[in-house]
Design an enzyme around this catalytic site. Structure first.
Site, PDB file in Angstrom:
ATOM      1  N   ASP A  53      -8.091   1.169  -8.664  1.00  0.00           N
ATOM      2  CA  ASP A  53      -9.485   0.994  -9.062  1.00  0.00           C
ATOM      3  C   ASP A  53     -10.386   2.037  -8.414  1.00  0.00           C
ATOM      4  O   ASP A  53      -9.965   2.788  -7.528  1.00  0.00           O
ATOM      5  CB  ASP A  53      -9.971  -0.403  -8.666  1.00  0.00           C
ATOM      6  CG  ASP A  53      -9.382  -1.503  -9.515  1.00  0.00           C
ATOM      7  OD1 ASP A  53      -8.945  -1.213 -10.647  1.00  0.00           O
ATOM      8  OD2 ASP A  53      -9.355  -2.661  -9.048  1.00  0.00           O
ATOM      9  N   TYR A 111       0.962  -1.946  -0.567  1.00  0.00           N
ATOM     10  CA  TYR A 111      -0.446  -1.613  -0.357  1.00  0.00           C
ATOM     11  C   TYR A 111      -0.807  -1.881   1.105  1.00  0.00           C
ATOM     12  O   TYR A 111      -0.307  -2.832   1.726  1.00  0.00           O
ATOM     13  CB  TYR A 111      -1.352  -2.453  -1.254  1.00  0.00           C
ATOM     14  CG  TYR A 111      -1.472  -1.933  -2.660  1.00  0.00           C
ATOM     15  CD1 TYR A 111      -2.482  -1.032  -3.004  1.00  0.00           C
ATOM     16  CD2 TYR A 111      -0.588  -2.337  -3.654  1.00  0.00           C
ATOM     17  CE1 TYR A 111      -2.604  -0.556  -4.305  1.00  0.00           C
ATOM     18  CE2 TYR A 111      -0.700  -1.861  -4.956  1.00  0.00           C
ATOM     19  CZ  TYR A 111      -1.707  -0.973  -5.266  1.00  0.00           C
ATOM     20  OH  TYR A 111      -1.824  -0.491  -6.552  1.00  0.00           O
TER      21      TYR A 111
END
Length: 247
Positions: A53, A111
């Site tokens: 994003d 992540y």
């Protein structure tokens, strides 16, 4: 002869509106595609391992593309680098099987979420960490991470899109944290993640660690009768696509 090239890149996501192409908005996909075109003079379609994003960074992102050029596959990283903006770097390149797909061939993704815990944060860090100064119970944080591990329905940990119906079952292979001086680094490893899942899991873990949620509250997010959403979603600035495993 057509070759399938796997390219490893990294980027500072601060000034991008995410990875995916968006007309009239700066995005990583367009920049990488333009750089590859400069080298191959072909209209190469690129396939990414995932779509980060706006504001999210990547230590290791992968894309693959087909090309008929005679360039040595391991040399592509050098040829492409001069055509990339200074907030994207070309790290590695190699030839892979024609059936290889950067997204679907991935076995797992990791992540990292970075939290700065001191009261004063130098402004040079503001786009790369989330600042949280509340006292945190790290034992409770670890217990929350242990609850997240395994296969669960993570619908309480995703951004809601009324027009999207998807399978919200995901399996977290590993979840842990590391204290690094004034930084708290939280890691999540899974085959795939829901939209905003890592940022929301991180936010809920902080609520747990600061005493705003009990362990029972945290467990209840996975109850089939639960209608409460986990929150908050921490900022994109602290999130990094850390690594991708293909074997």
């Amino acid at each position: 002869m057509v070759k399938n090239i796997l390219l490893k890149i990294g980027y500072d996501g601060t000034n991008f509106h995410g990875f995916q192409y968006q007309e009239n908005l700066r995005n990583i996909e367009s920049e990488v595609k333009k750089a590859i075109h400069k080298v191959t003079n072909e209209n190469n379609r690129i396939i990414a391992a995932g779509r980060t994003d706006a504001g999210v960074h990547a230590y290791a992102q992968y894309v693959n593309f087909l090309t008929a050029t005679n360039i040595n596959p391991r040399a592509f990283k050098f040829h492409i680098e001069p055509y990339l903006p200074d907030d994207i770097i070309s790290l590695e390149s190699k030839e892979v099987d024609l059936g290889f797909h950067a997204r679907f061939s991935a076995k797992s993704k990791t992540y990292q979420y970075v939290i700065f815990r001191d009261k004063i944060m130098h402004p040079i860090h503001r786009n790369y960490m989330e600042q949280i100064t509340y006292p945190l119970d790290l034992d409770k944080l670890q217990k929350g991470l242990d609850i997240l591990k395994g296969e669960h329905d993570f619908k309480a940990f995703m951004r809601i899109d009324k027009d999207l119906e998807i399978n919200t079952i995901r399996s977290i292979e590993d979840a842990y944290f590391i204290e690094n001086e004034s930084r708290l680094e939280i890691y999540f490893k899974a085959n795939s993640f829901l939209h905003n899942q890592v940022r929301i899991m991180s936010g809920a873990l902080i609520e747990l660690a600061r005493g705003k949620l009990s362990l029972d509250d945290f467990r209840n997010f996975f109850d089939s009768k639960n209608t409460k959403k986990a929150n908050p979603a921490l900022s994109a600035s602290g999130l990094y696509l850390w690594s991708i495993d293909y074997e």
